[in-house]
Design an enzyme around this catalytic site. Structure first.
Site, PDB file in Angstrom:
ATOM      1  N   ASP A  78      -5.844  -1.537   3.475  1.00 19.37           N
ATOM      2  CA  ASP A  78      -4.879  -1.982   4.488  1.00 19.37           C
ATOM      3  C   ASP A  78      -5.578  -2.177   5.829  1.00 19.37           C
ATOM      4  O   ASP A  78      -4.966  -2.633   6.784  1.00 19.37           O
ATOM      5  CB  ASP A  78      -3.753  -0.952   4.646  1.00 19.37           C
ATOM      6  CG  ASP A  78      -2.595  -1.261   3.710  1.00 19.37           C
ATOM      7  OD1 ASP A  78      -2.624  -2.321   3.060  1.00 19.37           O
ATOM      8  OD2 ASP A  78      -1.666  -0.437   3.632  1.00 19.37           O
TER       9      ASP A  78
ATOM     10  N   ASP B 166       2.292  -3.190  -5.649  1.00 12.38           N
ATOM     11  CA  ASP B 166       1.944  -2.146  -4.680  1.00 12.38           C
ATOM     12  C   ASP B 166       2.375  -0.755  -5.165  1.00 12.38           C
ATOM     13  O   ASP B 166       3.205  -0.631  -6.089  1.00 12.38           O
ATOM     14  CB  ASP B 166       2.654  -2.487  -3.360  1.00 12.38           C
ATOM     15  CG  ASP B 166       1.878  -2.015  -2.137  1.00 12.38           C
ATOM     16  OD1 ASP B 166       0.997  -1.157  -2.287  1.00 12.38           O
ATOM     17  OD2 ASP B 166       2.184  -2.508  -1.028  1.00 12.38           O
TER      18      ASP B 166
HETATM   19  C1  DGJ Z   1       1.023  -1.697   1.658  1.00  6.99           C
HETATM   20  C2  DGJ Z   1       0.108  -2.855   1.360  1.00  6.99           C
HETATM   21  O1  DGJ Z   1      -1.210  -2.442   1.269  1.00  6.99           O
HETATM   22  C3  DGJ Z   1       0.298  -3.898   2.438  1.00  6.99           C
HETATM   23  O2  DGJ Z   1      -0.606  -4.953   2.256  1.00  6.99           O
HETATM   24  C4  DGJ Z   1       1.713  -4.388   2.389  1.00  6.99           C
HETATM   25  O3  DGJ Z   1       1.942  -5.028   1.162  1.00  6.99           O
HETATM   26  C5  DGJ Z   1       2.665  -3.220   2.571  1.00  6.99           C
HETATM   27  N1  DGJ Z   1       2.389  -2.162   1.666  1.00  6.99           N
HETATM   28  C6  DGJ Z   1       4.079  -3.676   2.402  1.00  6.99           C
HETATM   29  O4  DGJ Z   1       4.966  -2.624   2.441  1.00  6.99           O
END
Ligand code: DGJ
Length: 727
Positions: free
Chosen positions: A546, A476
């Site tokens: 997201d 991430d």
């Molecule tokens: C952002 C990601 O896109 C989410 O899926 C998740 O992993 C969060 N970060 C976790 O902090």
């Protein structure tokens, strides 16, 4: 032969299976002549000096070109071309002139790699022929090699430039595009992706107007806001007809793609590193190579253009064992638990995964340091034993016994000010001395221009993976760059940070790929904030957004499909009401939408009703059966959710024997929705039997009349699976 140089005329012809790209060398300049349907023979007549001076000077004492009015391939700043340049250099004497003339050229078999950067590759030399045109500026002693790599069968040409300082003193490169070219008209529509967090890659289409149209990022990431590609089409082009030209940059940092309509009604495209964020000091003898730009053209509209890009990116950019196989069905813990889990909860979720046929469980954010919220611990990549008693190994052993694999989340490029790492190394983040450090999500970005920091990042991930038991990593990246200084860099190199950062990141990712070839890496940046082909070179799939809402995903997936392979797009079924939008959607619609990309779940499986559990098992089975076709088949956009009250698409297997088609109604028009969905890409004469209804259709009927879609309630959907039967 896909590259031909005719020394008697100076014509360069690049031929792919379905198009030609023609250039002409004249007076030492490399001119762009033609890019379109295949053509052979002498094209030199296509160049006509039009003599439109309009305050633009002529070269060489009025005997040469009006440089402002000739179609160039790699225009340079400083002489008489006033349009956007591809190359801008400050010479040791302070002058800003680069005047490149062709010196020689060579044609090579195969495709060179680009040191330290992701790039398209070939599996054998016959797949590509490369033209290298060498140009030189006699005054500043700058040499530029322009690379044109022609992958004939893929209908792909890639371009990049290698700049060498052959002089004795330092020069500064202020701009070095990967690709530029001039069209002799401005009759284009520009198709671009725009967006934000949770609303990535929406499509906009506008006719080109005079002036400069720039899509770019200065954010230190390709970003949610614009995506590093640009498509130009003829004004009436649609999915199946009209000219479509595409440019995709293989880079993950700040970029710029520009199309400018000029005073003489010609259009210049320039794609590459964002010059607003870039200067590169090039000492005597040093060289600089730009990222690669991937080009394609279709005379049959957007469908074929998307196919060309998605095919080459899936087959010749993505790497590793997962490139060609169906990805595992996974369940990610984020929307199931967020930060609140412990080993007991995870093991219960793992039990459900095993019962439902889910193949891999991912522990998302929250397993390390003292991370119970997003304000701490990034950088402290050791297991929180209070949450995970017995560590990761205990969970992976438990899951493995049940036939479920384990995946884990990292955000390795970041550092929380509240972390042990920051206590030890407060200077390891990007920052300037005596300036505040802006935090995003309470975190700073590690300075990957430094080798010691890159080593730390590599080791922190590698140490956990070396313990074994982990077969997937979600990588991430949850903020963009600000105050992006590196304290070890010389003051003259301040504007090199973005590019140096990505050289550092790519080197870490390459080392991880080499040491852990069996681990499936998934890229993520708050969803799709770094959905680019640079990252795809190291990680064959990306968490698309997201926003996991099935209805919102329709546009996001549609926009993503313009250039990216569907296998790159992670698509999960999440809970209803959706956590981001509150939309209430049936499980059937949520799974139909997710069954387009690399499939999984983003929900708590322990809280499903018996009915829902059955649906999860059934959908999981379907993906196992058809996942390979969904990944490798040809994807067709059938209805555009940006402009219509519905969305529809289908994927057809390479041999045309299977078609998986989906329709979703997003807005009810009372008494109005008598929809018929016409499919694409089938065998006209074949008979296809629909799996769920048992009804048989001819291929031509499915394509010319279509399938009725009698849905009358909002967010309703239909999934059809059509398989060829013996006649
Ligand atoms: C952002 C990601 O896109 C989410 O899926 C998740 O992993 C969060 N970060 C976790 O902090």
């Amino acid at each position: 032969m896909s590259v031909i140089y005719d020394s008697s005329t100076g014509q360069y012809s690049l031929h792919t299976e379905n198009y030609s790209y023609i250039m002409l060398e004249k007076e030492g300049f490399l001119l762009h002549l033609y890019w379109g349907e295949k053509t052979f023979g002498d094209c030199t007549y296509m160049f006509r000096e039009q003599g439109r001076a309009a305050f633009s000077p002529r070269m060489e004492n009025c005997d040469g070109f009006i440089l402002d009015d000739v179609p160039l391939e790699y225009p340079c700043w400083g002489r008489a071309d006033m349009r956007t340049p591809a190359l801008e250099i400050t010479n040791p004497d302070g002058s800003v002139i680069v005047d490149l003339r062709v010196k020689n050229r060579r044609i090579e078999k195969g495709k060179p790699s680009i040191k330290g950067l992701p790039a398209i590759y070939v599996e054998n030399e016959d797949e590509c022929e490369t033209l290298v045109v060498s140009m030189y500026d006699e005054v500043s002693n700058i040499s530029v090699e322009l690379y044109y790599c022609v992958l004939e069968k893929y209908d792909i040409i890639t371009r990049f430039a290698r700049i060498v300082n052959k002089g004795n003193d330092t020069v500064y490169i202020n701009r070095a595009a990967s690709c530029a070219l001039d069209f002799d008209h401005i009759n284009f529509d520009v198709i671009s992706n725009y967006g934000t967090h949770c609303r990535e890659r929406q499509i906009e289409r506008a006719s080109l107007k005079h002036g400069r149209f720039i899509m770019s990022s200065r954010r230190g990431a390709s970003s949610h806001v614009h995506n590093p590609f640009m498509i130009l089409t003829s004004p009436n082009a649609d999915e199946v007809s009209g000219d479509a030209y595409g440019f995709v940059l293989v880079y993950s940092g700040s970029f710029s793609s520009e199309i400018a309509a000029n005073q003489f009604d010609s259009a210049r495209a320039v794609i590459g590193l964002n010059p607003e964020n870039f200067t590169w000091r090039l000492d005597s003898g040093e060289e600089f190579t730009t990222p690669e730009c991937v080009l394609s053209y279709s005379s049959e509209g957007l469908d074929t253009l998307s196919y060309n890009f998605s095919r080459v990116f899936r087959e010749r950019l993505c790497r590793g064992k997962y490139r060609d196989i169906r990805r595992p069905v996974l369940l990610n813990s984020w929307e199931a638990c967020y930060f609140s889990f412990d080993s007991d909860r995870l093991m219960k979720i793992g039990d459900s995964c095993a019962e439902l046929g889910i193949e891999l469980m991912v522990i998302d954010d929250g397993w390390f340091g003292k991370r119970d919220h997003d304000r701490c611990s990034l950088g402290d990549w050791f297991v929180n034993e209070q949450k995970l008693k017995g560590g990761i190994k205990r969970i992976s052993d438990y899951l493995n016994e049940k036939g479920v694999k384990l995946g884990i989340w990292f955000e390795p490029e970041m550092i929380s000010p509240d972390s042990e790492l920051y206590q030890k190394h407060p200077d390891w983040c990007l920052h300037y001395k005596n300036r505040p450090r802006s935090e995003g999500r309470y975190q700073l970005i590690l300075d990957l221009t430094r080798q010691d920091v890159c080593d730390y990042v590599f080791e922190s991930v590698a140490n956990i993976l070396r313990e074994g038991g982990i077969s997937y990593v979600k990588w991430d990246f949850n903020r963009n760059m600000s105050e992006a200084g590196s304290i070890l860099l010389d003051a003259t190199r301040g504007r090199e940070v973005d590019f140096r950062y990505y050289l550092g990141l790519y080197s870490v990712l390459e080392r991880l790929n080499q040491e852990f070839p069996d681990v499936l890496f998934e890229s993520c940046s708050g969803g799709g904030g770094r959905f680019d082909v640079g990252m795809l070179y190291y990680m064959p799939q990306v968490w698309t957004s997201d926003n996991s809402d099935a209805i919102e995903r329709l546009r996001i997936q549609y926009g993503t499909s313009l250039v990216y392979p569907m296998s790159a797009m992670s698509a999960h079924v999440s809970a209803s009401p959706n956590h981001q939008t509150g939309h209430v959607t049936s499980f059937y619609t949520r799974s139909n939408v997710a069954l387009t990309g690399s499939f999984g779940y983003e929900l708590d499986p322990t809280s499903l009703s018996v009915e829902e559990q059955k649906m999860v098992s059934e959908t999981t089975r379907l993906f196992k059966e058809y996942g390979e076709i969904l990944a490798k088949g040809r994807y067709h956009r059938l209805r555009d959710p940006h402009n219509e009250p519905c969305s529809a698409w289908c994927t057809v297997s390479e041999d045309k024997s299977v078609c998986i088609a989906t329709y979703v109604l997003t807005h009810v028009r009372m008494y109005g929705n008598n929809e018929r969905i016409k499919l694409r890409g089938l065998d006209h004469d074949a008979i296809y039997k629909e799996r769920f209804s048992g009804v048989c259709y001819r291929g031509d009927q499915l394509m010319n009349f279509g399938l009725h879609a009698p849905i009358s309630h909002e967010f309703g959907s239909i999934l059809w699976i059509l398989e060829k039967v013996e006649q």
